[in-house]
Design a protein around this motif. Structure first.
Motif, mmCIF file in Angstrom:
data_model
loop_
_atom_site.group_PDB
_atom_site.id
_atom_site.type_symbol
_atom_site.label_atom_id
_atom_site.label_comp_id
_atom_site.label_asym_id
_atom_site.label_seq_id
_atom_site.Cartn_x
_atom_site.Cartn_y
_atom_site.Cartn_z
ATOM 1 N N ASP A 271 48.130 52.490 35.295
ATOM 2 C CA ASP A 271 48.704 53.096 36.501
ATOM 3 C C ASP A 271 50.145 53.536 36.269
ATOM 4 O OD1 ASP A 271 46.375 52.746 37.898
ATOM 5 O OD2 ASP A 271 46.979 50.887 38.868
ATOM 6 N N THR A 304 44.615 55.697 46.971
ATOM 7 C CA THR A 304 43.860 54.443 47.062
ATOM 8 C C THR A 304 43.706 54.007 48.511
ATOM 9 O OG1 THR A 304 44.681 53.744 44.886
ATOM 10 C CG2 THR A 304 43.798 52.034 46.334
ATOM 11 N N ALA A 308 40.209 53.724 50.628
ATOM 12 C CA ALA A 308 39.814 52.438 51.210
ATOM 13 C C ALA A 308 39.527 52.566 52.706
ATOM 14 C CB ALA A 308 40.913 51.406 50.969
ATOM 15 N N ASN A 311 36.204 54.032 53.333
ATOM 16 C CA ASN A 311 35.092 53.266 52.750
ATOM 17 C C ASN A 311 34.442 53.966 51.563
ATOM 18 O OD1 ASN A 311 35.308 51.151 54.703
ATOM 19 N ND2 ASN A 311 34.211 52.429 56.176
ATOM 20 N N GLN A 313 33.827 54.420 47.525
ATOM 21 C CA GLN A 313 33.696 53.461 46.441
ATOM 22 C C GLN A 313 34.848 53.589 45.443
ATOM 23 O OE1 GLN A 313 29.813 54.059 44.762
ATOM 24 N NE2 GLN A 313 28.727 53.287 46.561
ATOM 25 N N SER A 314 35.120 52.483 44.757
ATOM 26 C CA SER A 314 36.242 52.451 43.813
ATOM 27 C C SER A 314 36.019 53.387 42.630
ATOM 28 C CB SER A 314 36.460 51.020 43.309
ATOM 29 O OG SER A 314 35.290 50.528 42.668
ATOM 30 N N ASP A 315 34.751 53.621 42.268
ATOM 31 C CA ASP A 315 34.520 54.512 41.130
ATOM 32 C C ASP A 315 34.952 55.945 41.448
ATOM 33 O OD1 ASP A 315 32.584 54.863 43.026
ATOM 34 O OD2 ASP A 315 30.893 54.980 41.634
ATOM 35 N N GLN A 317 37.488 56.636 43.355
ATOM 36 C CA GLN A 317 38.946 56.587 43.223
ATOM 37 C C GLN A 317 39.363 56.794 41.776
ATOM 38 O OE1 GLN A 317 40.801 53.152 45.042
ATOM 39 N NE2 GLN A 317 39.119 52.917 46.498
ATOM 40 N N GLN A 318 38.678 56.106 40.864
ATOM 41 C CA GLN A 318 39.035 56.215 39.450
ATOM 42 C C GLN A 318 38.793 57.628 38.930
ATOM 43 O OE1 GLN A 318 40.650 53.810 38.024
ATOM 44 N NE2 GLN A 318 40.376 52.516 39.821
ATOM 45 N N LYS A 321 41.667 59.765 40.160
ATOM 46 C CA LYS A 321 42.880 59.490 39.387
ATOM 47 C C LYS A 321 42.796 60.148 38.007
ATOM 48 C CE LYS A 321 44.305 55.117 41.509
ATOM 49 N NZ LYS A 321 44.576 53.671 41.264
#
Length: 339
Positions: A271, A304, A308, A311, A313-315, A317-318, A321
């Protein structure tokens, strides 16, 4: 009848076109455009958050949360910006934060209260930076290898100290700093610390000999050595500075979570590097910007938070990024090719 005024000797009397401006002015113009572009991206994200989740995103507490979360990684990013500007890299910052946080929250350390926790966190952070600096500057090790070894060692030591358990902080002075009663004019103490670190970092990089030496070492280490700069000592100082920022960040994380864990600082190195790069710091060294790095941190933290709240998913977000990082590097290469 007035006589025409002849141009000064050696002058053509013509105004140079924009492409022929002095190098320092052209560099400043590019920096201004880059900063304005990052501000535009941040504003666009705020608008998106306000449209998709107006009640939640624009709530004062949520905005305070975004700034607080940005403060911890932001302090780490300030130190990383100096290291990358010098042509180095520090992959151990996340593990350094973890080790500093767990060492500072052991039962023995907490017996010394607020000062003991703060002192230990900073001391451990600087100690890790010292080892990195000695290995790289005087041991001749490649920064990637030296800091990768520190990453593994610090993570292992943090796990050994905690035995995989969360260490709860019982010092009232620490816990109170995380409460809303300690906010100054609605601003969390962590954000104030981040602001102070940012201002000091900006002044050091842009207004001191240390900052000019850092840029010189990153631009051409051999030329810097021939100019009389002690390159090895400068690199040692830079990794000490990175370690100091990690120690401060660990203390902020202790305040934020009220605990110390061996999993703290997970992926902080990625990060911090990403924030510095999209902010305009050259990965090859020779150019760095504290302002751009801070804006990079705020952009990633805002993304992020928006994901969030929606709702997602974190994947996803990645992936987002990663796309931003690739785009930033491509822009840097295009800028460098037109220089």
């Amino acid at each position: 009848m007035t006589q025409p005024v002849s141009p000064p000797r050696g002058s053509t009397g013509k105004v140079p076109p924009m492409g022929e401006l002095p190098a320092w002015r052209a560099l400043g113009a590019r920096a201004d455009v880059r900063t304005l572009s990052l501000l535009g991206v941040l504003v666009a994200l705020v608008v998106i958050g306000g449209i998709t989740k107006p009640d939640e995103f624009l709530d004062t507490r949520n905005l305070q949360l975004v700034l607080t979360q940005a403060s911890v990684i932001g302090v780490v990013t300030v130190g990383m910006t100096f290291v990358i500007t010098s042509g180095g890299i520090d992959l151990s910052v996340g593990a350094n934060v973890a080790l500093s946080s767990v060492w500072a929250t052991t039962v023995a350390t907490q017996e010394y209260g607020f000062a003991g926790i703060l002192f230990t966190a900073v001391l451990v952070g600087v100690g890790c930076g010292l080892v990195n600096g000695l290995l790289i500057a005087y041991g001749g090790m490649v920064p990637f290898i030296a800091t990768l070894a520190m990453l593994a060692s610090a993570r292992g030591l943090a796990l050994q100290i905690t035995d995989g358990r969360t260490q709860i902080v019982g010092v009232d002075g620490i816990l109170k700093l995380g409460e809303r009663d300690s906010y100054v004019l609605g601003i969390p103490p962590l954000v104030l610390v981040f602001a102070v670190v940012t201002v000091i970092g900006w002044l050091i990089l842009n207004r001191t000999t240390f900052g000019r030496r850092t840029v010189a070492v990153g631009g051409n280490a051999e030329a810097a050595r021939l100019a009389g700069i002690d390159v090895r000592r400068q690199r040692l100082y830079l990794y000490l500075l990175s370690g100091l920022c990690c120690g401060i960040a660990a203390f902020l994380l202790i305040i934020l979570s009220g605990s110390g864990q061996n999993t703290n600082g997970n992926l902080y190195e990625l990060d911090a590097i990403a924030a510095a790069i999209i902010g305009g710091t050259l990965l090859s060294g020779g150019r760095g910007t504290i302002t751009g790095s801070v804006l990079g941190v705020l952009i990633f933290t805002t993304i992020t938070n928006i994901f969030a709240l929606n709702n997602l998913q974190s994947d996803v977000q990645q992936i987002a990024k990663g796309a931003i990082i690739v785009a930033a590097v491509l822009v840097q290469r295009r800028t460098a090719s037109t220089t």
